[in-house]
Design a protein around this motif. Structure first.
Motif, short mmCIF file in Angstrom:
data_model
loop_
_atom_site.label_atom_id
_atom_site.label_comp_id
_atom_site.label_asym_id
_atom_site.label_seq_id
_atom_site.Cartn_x
_atom_site.Cartn_y
_atom_site.Cartn_z
N SER A 21 0.89 -1.20 0.18
CA SER A 21 0.13 -0.17 0.02
C SER A 21 0.99 1.14 0.02
O SER A 21 2.09 1.23 0.41
CB SER A 21 -0.94 -0.03 1.31
OG SER A 21 -1.59 1.23 1.38
N LYS B 244 -10.12 4.82 5.00
CA LYS B 244 -9.85 5.47 6.32
C LYS B 244 -11.27 5.64 7.08
O LYS B 244 -11.45 6.13 8.26
CB LYS B 244 -9.43 6.81 6.03
CG LYS B 244 -8.03 6.80 5.52
CD LYS B 244 -7.69 8.17 5.32
CE LYS B 244 -6.45 8.47 4.71
NZ LYS B 244 -5.65 9.86 4.63
N THR B 245 -12.33 5.23 6.19
CA THR B 245 -13.70 5.41 7.06
C THR B 245 -14.02 3.94 7.32
O THR B 245 -13.54 2.84 7.28
CB THR B 245 -14.81 5.79 5.93
OG1 THR B 245 -14.94 4.54 4.90
CG2 THR B 245 -14.49 6.84 5.41
N GLY C 135 1.07 5.49 6.10
CA GLY C 135 -0.58 5.28 5.87
C GLY C 135 -0.86 4.00 5.79
O GLY C 135 -1.91 3.77 6.43
N TYR D 175 -5.24 -1.28 -0.37
CA TYR D 175 -6.56 -1.27 0.57
C TYR D 175 -7.83 -1.07 -0.49
O TYR D 175 -8.98 -1.51 -0.14
CB TYR D 175 -6.63 -0.15 1.60
CG TYR D 175 -5.68 -0.45 2.73
CD1 TYR D 175 -5.87 -1.56 3.55
CD2 TYR D 175 -4.57 0.34 3.02
CE1 TYR D 175 -5.14 -1.55 4.37
CE2 TYR D 175 -3.60 0.02 3.99
CZ TYR D 175 -3.89 -0.99 4.69
OH TYR D 175 -3.45 -1.13 5.75
N GLN D 176 -7.68 -0.23 -1.64
CA GLN D 176 -8.84 -0.21 -2.60
C GLN D 176 -9.01 -1.64 -3.27
O GLN D 176 -10.22 -2.02 -3.42
CB GLN D 176 -8.25 0.83 -3.71
CG GLN D 176 -9.37 1.09 -4.66
CD GLN D 176 -10.61 1.85 -4.06
OE1 GLN D 176 -10.02 2.75 -3.29
NE2 GLN D 176 -11.65 1.45 -4.20
N ARG E 19 -1.44 2.64 9.35
CA ARG E 19 -2.60 3.05 10.16
C ARG E 19 -3.72 2.31 9.56
O ARG E 19 -4.78 2.09 10.35
CB ARG E 19 -2.75 4.48 9.53
CG ARG E 19 -1.47 5.65 10.30
CD ARG E 19 -2.00 6.98 10.29
NE ARG E 19 -0.89 7.74 10.89
CZ ARG E 19 -0.30 7.72 12.12
NH1 ARG E 19 -1.27 6.99 13.01
NH2 ARG E 19 0.76 8.38 12.40
N ARG F 123 -3.69 4.50 -3.60
CA ARG F 123 -4.23 5.17 -2.46
C ARG F 123 -5.55 4.89 -2.39
O ARG F 123 -6.32 4.91 -3.22
CB ARG F 123 -3.99 6.82 -2.47
CG ARG F 123 -2.50 7.33 -3.01
CD ARG F 123 -1.56 7.19 -1.79
NE ARG F 123 -0.31 7.55 -2.22
CZ ARG F 123 0.91 7.60 -1.34
NH1 ARG F 123 0.75 7.28 -0.14
NH2 ARG F 123 1.94 8.19 -1.96
N CYS F 124 -6.35 4.96 -0.85
CA CYS F 124 -7.57 4.70 -0.54
C CYS F 124 -8.02 5.53 0.38
O CYS F 124 -7.99 5.04 1.70
CB CYS F 124 -7.68 3.10 -0.50
SG CYS F 124 -9.33 2.36 -0.33
N LEU F 125 -8.74 6.44 0.24
CA LEU F 125 -9.42 7.43 1.28
C LEU F 125 -10.63 6.70 1.81
O LEU F 125 -10.90 6.71 2.88
CB LEU F 125 -9.82 8.70 0.55
CG LEU F 125 -8.83 9.54 0.12
CD1 LEU F 125 -9.47 10.79 -0.67
CD2 LEU F 125 -7.83 10.13 1.12
N GLU F 126 -11.25 5.72 1.02
CA GLU F 126 -12.49 5.06 1.61
C GLU F 126 -11.97 4.19 2.76
O GLU F 126 -12.78 4.01 3.67
CB GLU F 126 -13.02 4.33 0.42
CG GLU F 126 -14.33 3.63 1.00
CD GLU F 126 -15.07 2.78 -0.07
OE1 GLU F 126 -16.12 2.08 0.13
OE2 GLU F 126 -14.73 2.73 -1.26
N GLN G 1 -13.50 0.06 5.99
CA GLN G 1 -12.86 -1.00 6.75
C GLN G 1 -13.60 -2.25 7.02
O GLN G 1 -13.05 -3.18 6.85
CB GLN G 1 -12.36 -0.37 8.10
CG GLN G 1 -11.34 0.64 8.06
CD GLN G 1 -11.44 1.45 9.24
OE1 GLN G 1 -11.89 0.77 10.49
NE2 GLN G 1 -10.51 2.77 9.26
#
Length: 319
Positions: free
Chosen positions: A9, A77-78, A104, A41-42, A107, A72-75, A82
């Motif tokens: 990632s 983080k929610t 990242g 993670y995406q 995290r 990158r995967c902003l989703e 997860q």
């Protein structure tokens, strides 16, 4: 444990493929099944998951980048993201996860850990900014790439009698700049961990010029600012001719060094061993040439420190 997964990632780094290889082959040697999760993670959220065999990781130990690709995967983080990821892991019967990446990525592993899912983080980043390890996988390779560039640029700097500013990567850490600057004989090294004084930089250049020195190399870590801006200040103040080189993503590529391949292999195998022992929520690393592992939540809370003595030494040797 019968099945584990592996993903990469964030930013790629040389040696990630060596980790993947070690995880897959160590696991299969221990009669485990291994599943590769593509695009970080995406890909986990979207179910891009494929079983890996011994041959799947053949001929990759010497290749830069990551065969599993990254994103990158902003989703993720929610909470929703997860839970989607955990749903995919459960769907494929994956009981533990090896996550290779930087801050990242860790995290994300921390978030899964807090939801009760066993993960082990492996430090794969050129920035060398992960707590709990002296070195991250990819740092040595990136360092050698930068040193090679410095050596070539110094030839030109000498020929044209100019001051060259070289901007290197590292996010908010100055390790690449410090190590490369010391190894490359840079006259000035700017890192985000320590304040700089522009007047001191100018004074050093002028002292060198007065004793007949016609060229200089200044290394600027990206976390400090733009080498272009520093170049303009130097020209405005001194009238010296400057040139700027921003090395950029070339630092992330290339065949990993022997050091990175060995470190990657050792840490990848350790990650599998920890999961087999039922130890999730860990972060692996190396300290004083000894393999270690930490609670990943505690590891993320540790500060990243740069070697002050090395920084002082670089100043002393560049008089």
């Amino acid at each position: 444990m019968k099945r584990l997964g592996v993903l990469t990632s964030g930013g790629d780094s040389p040696g990630m493929n060596a980790v993947i290889r070690a995880v897959v082959r160590k696991a299969i040697y221990q009669d485990l099944e291994v599943y590769g999760i593509y695009h970080g993670y995406q890909g986990l959220i979207e179910g891009e998951i494929k079983k890996l065999e011994i041959g799947s990781v053949g001929d990759i130990i010497h290749r830069g980048g990551t065969m599993l690709h990254s994103a990158r995967c902003l989703e993720f983080k929610t909470e929703e993201g997860q839970l989607k990821g955990i749903e995919q892991l459960n769907k494929h019967g994956i009981e533990g996860l090896v996550i290779i990446g930087g801050d990242g990525s860790y995290r994300g592993a921390k978030a899964l850990t807090e939801r009760g899912y066993p993960c082990v983080g492996v430090p794969g980043t050129i920035d060398n900014d992960i707590p709990g390890t002296d070195f991250t996988i990819g740092f040595d390779t990136a360092l050698n790439t930068v040193i090679d560039a410095i050596d070539k640029i110094r030839d030109t700097a000498t020929s044209h009698e100019r001051t060259y500013l070289i901007e290197v990567m590292g996010r908010n850490a100055g390790d690449i700049a410090l190590w490369a600057g010391l190894a490359g004989g840079a006259e000035t090294i700017l890192v985000p961990e320590y304040n700089y004084n522009m007047e001191d930089i100018i004074a050093r250049l002028k002292r060198g010029n007065e004793r007949g020195k016609k060229h200089s190399i200044i290394i600027v870590a990206e976390g400090v600012g733009s080498a272009v801006d520093f170049s303009k200040k130097i020209e405005e103040t001194t009238g010296y001719e400057t040139r700027v080189t921003v090395l950029g993503h070339v630092q992330r590529g290339g065949s990993p060094t022997a050091s990175d391949r060995v470190l990657a292999s050792r840490l990848g195998a350790l990650a599998v061993e920890l999961l087999m022992e039922g130890k999730g929520g860990r972060a692996v690393g190396i300290e004083k040439n000894r393999l270690v592992d930490y609670d990943i939540i505690e590891a993320l809370a540790m500060p990243h420190n740069i070697d002050k003595k090395m920084y002082d030494l670089s100043t002393e040797l560049s008089i």
